[in-house]
Design an enzyme around this catalytic site. Structure first.
Site, mmCIF file in Angstrom:
data_model
loop_
_atom_site.group_PDB
_atom_site.id
_atom_site.type_symbol
_atom_site.label_atom_id
_atom_site.label_comp_id
_atom_site.label_asym_id
_atom_site.label_seq_id
_atom_site.Cartn_x
_atom_site.Cartn_y
_atom_site.Cartn_z
ATOM 1 N N SER A 143 45.252 -29.602 61.924
ATOM 2 C CA SER A 143 44.369 -29.036 62.944
ATOM 3 C C SER A 143 43.641 -27.798 62.438
ATOM 4 O O SER A 143 44.135 -27.062 61.590
ATOM 5 C CB SER A 143 45.178 -28.641 64.181
ATOM 6 O OG SER A 143 45.712 -29.770 64.794
ATOM 7 N N SER A 175 53.266 -25.239 61.963
ATOM 8 C CA SER A 175 54.695 -24.939 62.111
ATOM 9 C C SER A 175 55.330 -24.782 60.738
ATOM 10 O O SER A 175 54.972 -25.497 59.794
ATOM 11 C CB SER A 175 55.396 -26.066 62.858
ATOM 12 O OG SER A 175 54.874 -26.169 64.154
ATOM 13 N N GLU A 260 54.785 -39.223 62.342
ATOM 14 C CA GLU A 260 54.965 -38.078 63.231
ATOM 15 C C GLU A 260 55.267 -38.555 64.647
ATOM 16 O O GLU A 260 56.065 -37.969 65.358
ATOM 17 C CB GLU A 260 53.687 -37.218 63.245
ATOM 18 C CG GLU A 260 53.788 -36.046 64.220
ATOM 19 C CD GLU A 260 52.660 -35.051 64.075
ATOM 20 O OE1 GLU A 260 51.627 -35.414 63.471
ATOM 21 O OE2 GLU A 260 52.821 -33.917 64.554
ATOM 22 N N GLU A 400 46.427 -37.372 76.112
ATOM 23 C CA GLU A 400 45.170 -38.073 76.370
ATOM 24 C C GLU A 400 44.773 -38.928 75.168
ATOM 25 O O GLU A 400 44.329 -40.071 75.314
ATOM 26 C CB GLU A 400 44.062 -37.056 76.689
ATOM 27 C CG GLU A 400 44.237 -36.349 78.035
ATOM 28 C CD GLU A 400 45.444 -35.408 78.096
ATOM 29 O OE1 GLU A 400 45.789 -34.803 77.053
ATOM 30 O OE2 GLU A 400 46.055 -35.292 79.172
#
Lengths: 417, 383
Positions: A143, A175, A260, A400
């Site tokens: 991201s 993370s 993931e 979503e």
């Protein structure tokens, strides 16, 4: 109705290899399961905060790897156990034995399979053994501030100079970056094509701190740290760190995301089941007790018919998730192989969110008291837990995006842009 | 006893489910269902409840109604998880027949000991039956009923009797003044009047059955149980699970049909499914169907191999399936738009069947209220 927690466990219909391996795991765990941790542990590896926590968990992962409970289904040539269908067995036994979790969550869950399927042999042989042992901690650079759900719009750019690449860009929600030795990195090598312009690298992080890599903590809405932003300024890496071909980054990223979201072949050896004060699971089993202790004018929250109905609904939803997993292994009881696996992350995250939200409703006014208040019910963990569940409904593809994937890949509906 | 990992759903069960799917697809596609049951839209039409008795006879000859009958009475004693697979396919076809009623009767009779053997044998030989155990209020508490036994004869009315027009026998609950008893009653016995109800669901028939001085003669009317409450309670998990399986099959039909429509119907130059206002709730329907299906096979497996958990898991299955049935059927009509609101679109057949199933043998909240007693209050009693 006393065993909601063990229903996800299965021990029927193992192969000969699995049966023997299960017994081996049981025996080993009986002897070698770590005792009480010397430090308070967070709920998951993503919330490891201190060097002491990391050191304790790394030593546990190393011991488990050396005993053959990690990387079981990978070939021996890359440091694996060379077994078939045994990681699931090891995971079940570790969960049952309530071991701690492994700190190298991103490495085991995402990087290992990605490197295995897309890396050159030399890279696999070099990177996978220390990944399995936990010696190298991994993080994920996907991201960016401008690329969330629309992941393919990443702008971090690698410029080719001979057989080197010069990387510039900005990754967020990373993370474990503050502990990481390595990163799996999705970036752009061509600005003229959105998808075909993406490539995929593995890059050393720790050894490049201050030399083109900066890691800064991001603070979550809970007030906790846990993830980071990572800034690349003229970081130089070898072409040997590239996975798969130039321009194939999107396909490689799909492998990562499949794992993931817990739908990949090489089942993630993720968490153990050790419970401690701060390892606070948002599961329905906690709700009846919470409700009976939440006083109301005319009794307790456990007497409120609406709350009772909502509590039972959470039990039913959790049971359905466990039974979905069980049914996903029976071909005659499903009509699309990805239909159940692709629902898993969506269901788990949304059910946990509703459970935590319901816990706050049960606590009533007391839910206003946070972890720093000595009067807080359940030590203020439920409001924190509720906020943290948004990490799960947003990360790894928002709910979503998950519904788009299910609608398009399973139901065959037209692609939404 | 632990549950087998595969729900006890082995090769035989998979074969049965597959052949049932094929049987209905080959012999009774939805357009034939519509031609058969939806001839007269007039809400005030006389009750007809047409069905393909020839196909039902074939099902009986295939041995499907004897599947659940114990071996001692001439059946094959298949596990409930296998029977659920058959019922799921019958629900997918919305096939009008007394399969559920007969199966429900079998599970009750199986708890009646030697007194139930003759009735079970009759079913194994091809007789169809249904339960007549519900009072006028429509209570799902098995201890309530409006039929009384006095001076060796039955009087009163049983309500909401399913597929009553398609069966030869009824299993009737009645109070003998002290205890709840069960009677195996030939529908042609003197004093038995089956009055069809005008119901919404076109794929079922329903009646109230009046008993007027029906003599327990040991021939056409026999007593099979003199302590029926525990027997009925023990059978209920199977009955809830099978109705939930029917709803799962019908729910899958609604999902597939609506998905197909969303893939082909164009509006604003796009297929409907492109729009997330359609796509996301349709995914939610799929999720609810899948949850219900997983809970159905878990409940069935518990009934077969972990009886102390059967009631709780069946509550879960019927609760989830009931909510799914309501949600999925409403979305199917809504997403078909104008055509979905018409009599000519097949969706209404399944919409009506799902609403009927949702409300029978306890809806979602009813089952959750009971589950709350064990999940929330149990620990309180234990301290």
């Amino acid at each position: 109705m006393d065993s909601h927690s063990d229903m996800g466990r299965t021990s029927g219909k193992d192969t000969q290899e699995q049966t023997e391996f299960r017994q081996y795991c049981r025996d080993w765990l009986a002897q070698n399961k770590p005792g009480e941790p010397p430090v308070r542990l967070p709920l998951t590896a993503l919330e490891i905060m201190t060097e002491a926590q990391m050191a304790y968990l790394k030593s546990w992962q190393k011991a488990a790897y050396e005993a053959g409970l990690v990387g079981c289904d990978y070939p021996e040539s890359v440091g694996g156990g060379g077994r078939t269908g045994c990681q699931r067995i090891a995971n079940e036994e570790m969960r049952a034995a309530r071991t701690p979790f492994f700190p190298n969550l991103v490495g085991l869950g995402m990087a290992a399979a990605t490197i295995y399927y897309h890396g050159r042999n030399e890279l696999k042989e070099r990177l996978l053994p220390p990944l399995f042992s936990g010696e190298h901690i991994w993080c994920q650079g996907f991201s960016e501030p401008g690329a969330g759900s629309d992941l393919a719009s990443v702008q971090t750019f690698a410029d080719q100079r001979g057989d080197k690449w010069i990387i510039n860009g900005h990754k967020v929600w990373t993370s474990l970056a503050h502990f990481a030795d390595w990163m799996i990195l999705l970036l752009r090598t061509d600005k003229s094509h959105k998808y075909e312009g993406l490539s995929y690298f593995v890059v050393p992080i720790r050894s490049n701190l201050g030399k083109g890599v900066t890691v800064r903590p991001l603070i979550k809405m809970t007030g906790e740290t846990g993830f980071n932003e990572v800034i690349f300024e003229d970081l130089e890496v070898d072409d040997g760190c590239r996975l798969d071909e130039l321009g194939k980054g999107w396909q490689v990223a799909m492998t990562t995301l499949t794992h993931e979201r817990d739908a990949g072949e090489l089942v993630t050896p993720a968490a153990g089941g050790m419970r401690n004060e701060s390892a606070f699971n948002a599961t329905a089993i906690a709700l009846p007790g919470l409700a009976r202790n939440a006083e109301r004018d005319d009794g307790t929250a456990a007497d409120d018919p609406l709350l009772r109905d909502r509590i039972v609904q959470q039990f039913i939803r959790e049971q359905a998730i466990a039974q979905n997993m069980r049914r996903s292994r029976i071909p005659a009881l499903q009509d699309h192989p990805m239909r159940l696996p692709l629902q898993n992350k969506l269901l788990m995250s949304e059910v946990a969110q509703d459970t935590a939200n319901l816990a706050m409703d049960i606590e009533g006014a007391g839910a206003s008291l946070y972890v720093g208040d000595s009067n807080a019910p359940a030590k203020g963990q439920w409001p924190k837990s509720y906020m943290n569940t948004f990490g799960f409904t947003i990360a790894a593809g928002t709910s979503e995006v998950q519904r788009n994937i299910l609608g398009e890949r399973v139901l065959g509906l037209a692609k939404s842009k | 006893m632990a549950q087998p990992d595969n729900f006890g759903f082995g090769e035989e069960a998979a074969l049965l489910k597959e052949s049932a799917r094929k049987f209905f697809a080959d012999n009774f596609p939805t357009d034939q269902l519509h031609v058969l049951v939806a001839t007269d839209p007039d809400p005030y039409r006389p009750v007809a409840a047409p069905w393909r008795e020839d196909l039902w006879r074939q099902m009986v000859e295939l041995g499907w109604t004897a599947l659940a009958v114990p071996e001692s009475a001439g059946g094959v004693a298949m596990p409930l998880s296998a029977v659920a697979g058959l019922v799921e396919e019958a629900g997918h076809a919305a096939f009008p027949c007394p399969l559920l009623g007969t199966l429900n009767t079998i599970y009750v009779l199986s708890g009646c000991g030697p007194e139930g053997e003759a009735a079970l044998s009759a079913i194994a030989q091809g007789h169809a039956a249904t339960l007549a155990i519900t009072n006028r209020q429509g209570s799902w508490d098995v201890s309530r009923c409006d039929v009384r036994l006095a001076q060796n004869s039955l009087d009163g009315t049983a309500w909401y009797v399913q597929d009553a027009g398609k069966v030869s026998h009824l299993l009737v609950s009645a109070y003998d003044g002290e205890r709840l008893c069960l009677y195996w009653v030939d529908v042609t016995a003197p004093g038995v009047t089956v009055t069809p109800d005008a119901i919404i669901d076109l794929t079922r028939d329903q009646a109230h059955v009046t008993f007027q001085n029906v003599v327990v003669d040991g021939q056409r009317v026999t007593e099979v149980c003199t302590d029926a409450v525990p027997v009925l309670k023990a059978a209920m998990p199977a009955i809830w699970t099978l109705l939930a399986a029917d709803m799962v099959g019908a729910g899958e039909w609604l999902l597939q049909t609506t998905t197909e429509y969303a893939r082909t119907r164009q509006q604003f130059d796009r297929p409907l499914g492109f729009f997330q206002a359609i796509k996301h709730p349709l995914v939610n329907v799929m999720i609810e169907v899948d949850k219900s299906k997983s809970l159905v096979y878990n409940a069935a497996c518990a009934f077969d191999s972990e009886p102390d958990k059967a009631t709780g898991y069946a509550h879960m299955a019927k609760s989830a399936a009931s909510d799914m049935a309501s949600f999925g059927s409403s979305r199917a009509v809504q997403f078909h738009g104008g055509i979905g609101f018409t009599w000519e679109c097949y969706v209404h057949l399944y919409f009506k069947r799902q609403k009927h199933s949702q409300l029978f043998f306890g809806d979602g909240p009813w089952h959750r209220r009971r589950l709350a007693l064990s999940l929330i209050d149990r620990e309180a009693h234990a301290g």
